[in-house]
Write a protein that holds these residues in place. Structure first.
Motif, PDB file in Angstrom:
ATOM      1  N   LEU A 277      30.234 127.711  31.972  1.00  0.00           N
ATOM      2  CA  LEU A 277      31.385 126.904  31.353  1.00  0.00           C
ATOM      3  C   LEU A 277      32.623 126.982  32.470  1.00  0.00           C
ATOM      4  CD1 LEU A 277      33.307 126.317  28.892  1.00  0.00           C
ATOM      5  CD2 LEU A 277      34.252 128.521  28.266  1.00  0.00           C
ATOM      6  N   TRP A 278      32.320 125.405  32.414  1.00  0.00           N
ATOM      7  CA  TRP A 278      33.610 125.261  33.419  1.00  0.00           C
ATOM      8  C   TRP A 278      34.413 124.348  33.010  1.00  0.00           C
ATOM      9  CZ3 TRP A 278      35.171 120.544  35.786  1.00  0.00           C
ATOM     10  CH2 TRP A 278      36.102 120.872  36.713  1.00  0.00           C
TER      11      TRP A 278
ATOM     12  N   VAL B 251      22.424 115.782  34.930  1.00  0.00           N
ATOM     13  CA  VAL B 251      23.837 115.684  35.228  1.00  0.00           C
ATOM     14  C   VAL B 251      24.777 117.118  35.132  1.00  0.00           C
ATOM     15  CG1 VAL B 251      25.599 114.034  35.102  1.00  0.00           C
ATOM     16  CG2 VAL B 251      23.491 113.415  34.974  1.00  0.00           C
ATOM     17  N   ALA B 252      24.043 117.353  34.353  1.00  0.00           N
ATOM     18  CA  ALA B 252      25.232 118.567  33.851  1.00  0.00           C
ATOM     19  C   ALA B 252      24.705 119.707  35.283  1.00  0.00           C
ATOM     20  CB  ALA B 252      24.634 119.168  32.522  1.00  0.00           C
ATOM     21  N   THR B 253      23.745 120.557  35.866  1.00  0.00           N
ATOM     22  CA  THR B 253      23.443 121.396  35.946  1.00  0.00           C
ATOM     23  C   THR B 253      23.721 120.672  37.435  1.00  0.00           C
ATOM     24  OG1 THR B 253      21.053 121.598  35.681  1.00  0.00           O
ATOM     25  CG2 THR B 253      21.700 121.843  37.446  1.00  0.00           C
ATOM     26  N   GLN B 254      24.174 119.303  37.962  1.00  0.00           N
ATOM     27  CA  GLN B 254      24.899 119.213  39.132  1.00  0.00           C
ATOM     28  C   GLN B 254      26.268 119.378  38.862  1.00  0.00           C
ATOM     29  OE1 GLN B 254      24.098 114.666  40.146  1.00  0.00           O
ATOM     30  NE2 GLN B 254      21.762 114.494  40.751  1.00  0.00           N
ATOM     31  N   ILE B 255      26.571 118.804  38.429  1.00  0.00           N
ATOM     32  CA  ILE B 255      28.131 119.525  37.862  1.00  0.00           C
ATOM     33  C   ILE B 255      28.335 120.677  38.260  1.00  0.00           C
ATOM     34  CG2 ILE B 255      30.277 119.835  36.385  1.00  0.00           C
ATOM     35  CD1 ILE B 255      29.727 116.849  37.506  1.00  0.00           C
ATOM     36  N   ILE B 256      27.701 121.269  37.244  1.00  0.00           N
ATOM     37  CA  ILE B 256      27.803 123.028  37.742  1.00  0.00           C
ATOM     38  C   ILE B 256      27.316 123.354  39.076  1.00  0.00           C
ATOM     39  CG2 ILE B 256      26.468 125.739  37.053  1.00  0.00           C
ATOM     40  CD1 ILE B 256      25.943 123.641  34.021  1.00  0.00           C
ATOM     41  N   ILE B 257      26.320 123.077  39.593  1.00  0.00           N
ATOM     42  CA  ILE B 257      26.410 123.223  41.330  1.00  0.00           C
ATOM     43  C   ILE B 257      27.375 123.121  41.815  1.00  0.00           C
ATOM     44  CG2 ILE B 257      25.078 122.740  43.796  1.00  0.00           C
ATOM     45  CD1 ILE B 257      22.838 122.682  41.073  1.00  0.00           C
ATOM     46  N   VAL B 258      28.480 121.989  41.673  1.00  0.00           N
ATOM     47  CA  VAL B 258      29.135 122.158  42.478  1.00  0.00           C
ATOM     48  C   VAL B 258      30.908 122.798  42.338  1.00  0.00           C
ATOM     49  CG1 VAL B 258      31.041 120.204  43.024  1.00  0.00           C
ATOM     50  CG2 VAL B 258      28.364 119.122  42.872  1.00  0.00           C
ATOM     51  N   TYR B 259      30.911 123.334  40.406  1.00  0.00           N
ATOM     52  CA  TYR B 259      32.382 122.883  40.327  1.00  0.00           C
ATOM     53  C   TYR B 259      32.295 124.729  39.737  1.00  0.00           C
ATOM     54  CZ  TYR B 259      34.009 118.320  40.859  1.00  0.00           C
ATOM     55  OH  TYR B 259      34.181 117.264  40.499  1.00  0.00           O
ATOM     56  N   HIS B 260      30.742 125.552  39.616  1.00  0.00           N
ATOM     57  CA  HIS B 260      31.412 126.688  38.357  1.00  0.00           C
ATOM     58  C   HIS B 260      30.150 127.723  39.697  1.00  0.00           C
ATOM     59  CE1 HIS B 260      29.474 129.930  36.403  1.00  0.00           C
ATOM     60  NE2 HIS B 260      30.550 129.599  35.808  1.00  0.00           N
TER      61      HIS B 260
END
Length: 220
Positions: free
Chosen positions: A88-89, A29-38
């Motif tokens: 870090l986002w 899940v964290a990787t998905q967030i990183i891909i979208v926002y970072h």
């Protein structure tokens, strides 16, 4: 996705160190967030340990530690003894806010520095629990893109600038054992290397880790 939304965030509601907490995150899940926002829109490889950054129990960011993709020592420390603060986002909803101290002075709210400082107190312990057969962690390294960052948050968290890497020549350098460095878009801009050395082995300090929420558990 609505992750990181805190439009009514009040920077003067209380001391940030009391409001900010970390949660061990589910890596997928964290990787998905990183891909979208970072801004890199890309995850990482190798062993990894992610955290949610929460303020007032609202998730407003993500932080990812991983083994560095290096085969040579960093400032005299073997790669397997170093963690990289790789991603870090933090949501814009809680950034660039001003707060008043007890003397009525205005200061910038240092959410990123507070989050990093909190992580440094627990990451050795959590890494050892997740990867018990790996060597002890003696330092954390991160690279600040000279175009996007000045490294202010790292200096405020007691990291030291110890060198530079990347730039237009990256991918053209010959290796001592043959071949060339792999071209990598992450290194097209010059980067400053920041290093935080732990003063003691297995230094953990007071943990502020909270129980993971909903389905985003990482059982370590």
């Amino acid at each position: 996705l609505a992750f990181g939304r805190y439009p009514d965030f009040d920077p003067n509601l209380g001391k940030l160190s009391k409001r900010l907490r970390l949660q061990v995150a589910d890596l997928r899940v964290a990787t998905q967030i990183i891909i979208v926002y970072h801004y890199l829109h890309r995850g990482r490889t190798m062993a990894q340990l992610p955290y949610w950054i929460n303020i007032d129990r609202i998730p407003i960011g993500v932080m990812l530690f991983s083994l560095p993709r290096l085969s040579v020592p960093i400032d005299g420390i073997a790669p397997m003894n170093v963690l990289e603060l790789a991603r870090l986002w933090i949501s814009p909803d809680v950034q660039e806010k001003q707060t008043l101290d007890s003397q009525g002075e205005v200061h910038s709210l240092a959410v990123a520095t507070c989050a990093i400082g909190t992580a440094l107190r627990v990451v050795q312990k959590h890494w050892q629990k997740k990867y018990p057969t790996m060597p002890d962690i003696r330092a954390v390294v991160s690279w600040a893109d000279s175009v996007r960052h000045e490294g202010t948050i790292y200096r405020a968290a007691n990291f030291m600038a110890t060198g530079t890497s990347g730039g237009s020549l990256h991918g053209n350098a010959s290796r001592v054992n043959g071949g060339r460095d792999q071209a990598n878009a992450d290194y097209l801009n010059k980067k400053t290397r920041f290093l935080y050395r732990f003063t003691n082995q297995n230094e953990t300090g007071p943990s502020q880790l909270q129980l993971p929420f909903a389905t985003t558990t990482d059982a370590i």
